[in-house]
Design a protein around this motif. Structure first.
Motif: not given
Length: 562
Positions: A327-336
């Motif tokens: 998903f990449g380092v700036n994704s909502k998925e990485i934040e969650d």
């Protein structure tokens, strides 16, 4: 006469005073003071090493306002934060990263030069942890458990603990990725366990460690703990509050097979059949939760930290890497994923408080590498970035060598930024390997996406002390590495146009968190530049054991009490 008697009495009084003073000086301190001294100088009952796969340092600061007080922030506020910690070699991959954290040295010495590399002696690619001499335990007839640390050439801090305690101190390694469990646990570990996502989603091991899973692992697997995470992955908090990351379903993200876009929510039960069964959990926040469950089971099942010999639990959270790649380092998925990891760390720390006792354990937390922003995202912001195509590059070099030397068979392999020459062909044609290295160096520097090139001859004849050349040389193993090393332009990657990757010696790949907490650790922070190879000597100094046998790092004295 009277004066003589008086002097005698005064002399006796003086002698008695001296005697009383000496007795006072030699009297032991009060019991409470002695206990405090012992507590301050004794060793922790348990060390927990945590490696978060693909964690950038800025994940600590970007998501800080949403972290609770019991996970990352507990370590930051009550422990020691080394805010400027970097990898000091290339390539920044998972295998070399875990090996370097625990050996205190770089691939130049420990020999894990990549996750996979071309073995020029057997003429094929090898995997850093694969070992066909052993069999899988916990799954029948599969290669997944055929692992050992045999390709790691040096000892780890965990090995040194086993040696120092005459094998009484236990060492357990845990990760979803096999290499994330095997390499940190070292050569002499009691056990290492990793996740096998096919079939039921169990934790397995290798006959290198044991011929049968311990009872606590069998019990964990029998409880089908992975099953409960095959649910819907939605954001922990309102997605509209995730202002620290890009919009959901952006063009810079990959997704799962069977799902049209990369947008929350993800119905994992419905997606699993097209995405490797339980392996789908690896690329979700729930993979870290499952790892935490298993780590807690290990603390209890192995009775870690329960006696006078220090034990060591090495835990690697692998799912952060899978999520970042997809998903990449700036994704909502990485934040969650990081907000949920914070909750998992809080659970783990609470278990340590209950099982081992607050003040009786020491933790360090770091990463095996960081990651680059998705280059297509950077390009849209007009920041220099790009994508590198491997196949045309290899064809161009073969054509160049054919034109120059009359053979297109002078290259055996190109991988991990290294070119391996065909020395059999070079000898057959009576050519000079050094001349070919130099010719390739000149040709590579004409490529518009390559910034630096170094040859084997240069590394053998010179010692580089700073810059990219020095980091390349620390990652260069004389026996295992190639003949020409090249460096791509900044933020230029050989990868898909969605998701993030890593491997370079630039700050976005080298800058990682390093937190220490617990027994023997000061409270504070520093911006002084720290090398990743300093971790193992620091823990060795804390435990008063020998450094790993090829360690090149130094203890971080400011971190340690006394």
């Amino acid at each position: 006469m009277k004066q003589s008697i008086l002097l005698g009495v005064l002399s006796l009084l003086f002698i008695q005073c001296i005697s009383v003073k000496q007795k006072v000086k030699s009297t032991p301190k009060k019991t409470t003071e002695t206990s405090e001294q012992t507590s301050a100088t004794s060793k922790p009952k348990l060390v927990v090493g945590i490696v978060v796969d693909q964690m950038r340092y800025d994940y600590l600061t970007r998501f800080e306002s949403k972290y609770g007080n019991g996970g990352f922030m507990r370590m930051i506020k009550e422990g020691y934060n080394c805010k400027n910690t970097h990898y000091n070699y290339i390539p920044t991959y998972t295998g070399p990263g875990h090996a370097s954290v625990y050996t205190g040295t770089t691939p130049e010495n420990h020999g894990i030069i990549a996750n996979d590399w071309y073995d020029k002696f057997i003429k094929k690619s090898v995997y850093c942890a694969f070992d066909d001499r052993y069999a899988s335990v916990g799954v029948e007839g599969e290669w997944a458990g055929k692992m050992s640390p045999h390709r790691m050439l040096t000892t780890t801090v965990t090995d040194q603990l086993r040696l120092d305690t005459q094998q009484r101190g236990k060492v357990i390694g845990i990760a979803i990725k096999d290499r994330g469990a095997v390499l940190p646990a070292g050569h002499a570990a009691n056990g290492a366990y990793w996740f096998y996502g096919k079939d039921k989603g169990n934790w397995i091991t290798s006959t290198y460690y044991t011929n049968e899973l311990p009872t606590w692992v069998q019990k964990f697997n029998a409880a089908d703990e992975a099953e409960k995470y095959l649910t819907t992955w939605n954001t922990l908090y309102d997605i509209n509050s995730y202002t620290e990351s890009d919009k959901d379903a952006s063009s810079y993200e990959g997704s799962f097979k069977g799902k049209a876009n990369a947008a929350f929510p993800y119905d994992l039960a419905n997606l699993k059949d097209e995405n490797g069964g339980f392996d789908i959990l690896k690329a979700t926040a729930y993979g870290n939760s499952l790892t935490t469950d298993f780590a807690i089971a290990a603390i209890q099942g192995e009775s870690l930290g329960k006696d006078n010999d220090t034990d060591f639990l090495a835990v690697s959270f692998s799912s952060t890497d899978y999520v970042g790649h997809r998903f990449g380092v700036n994704s909502k998925e990485i934040e969650d994923t990081y907000l949920r990891l914070d909750k998992d760390l809080e659970r783990l720390f609470a278990t340590l408080d209950a099982e081992v006792g607050q003040g009786n354990y020491t933790i360090f937390l770091t990463a095996d590498h960081a990651a680059v922003h998705v280059p297509s995202y950077l390009q849209d912001l007009k920041i220099p970035a790009g994508y590198f195509e491997n196949r045309p590059f290899k064809k161009h070099l073969e054509d160049f060598l054919n034109t120059t030397y009359g053979s297109d068979q002078l290259i055996e392999n190109i991988s991990s930024g290294q070119i391996f020459l065909n020395h059999t062909e070079i000898k057959r044609l009576n050519l000079s390997a050094t001349a070919i290295e130099n010719a390739l160096q000149r040709e590579l520097l004409t490529h518009n996406q390559i910034s630096k090139v170094y040859t084997r001859t240069a590394f053998l004849n010179s010692e580089f002390t700073h810059g990219i050349a020095a980091t390349l040389q620390r990652g260069f193993n004389q026996k295992r590495s190639g003949d020409v090393c090249f460096v791509l332009d900044i933020a230029t990657i050989p990868y898909s146009r969605t998701g993030s990757t890593h491997g370079s010696g630039f700050n976005y790949d080298t800058h990682v968190p390093l937190l220490f907490y617990g027994h023997g650790i000061q409270q504070g922070e520093t911006l002084q530049r720290i090398k990743i190879t300093d971790i193992a000597p620091t823990i060795s100094a804390l435990l008063e054991i020998s450094f790993p046998n090829a360690a090149t790092g130094n203890p971080i004295e400011m971190v340690l009490k006394n």
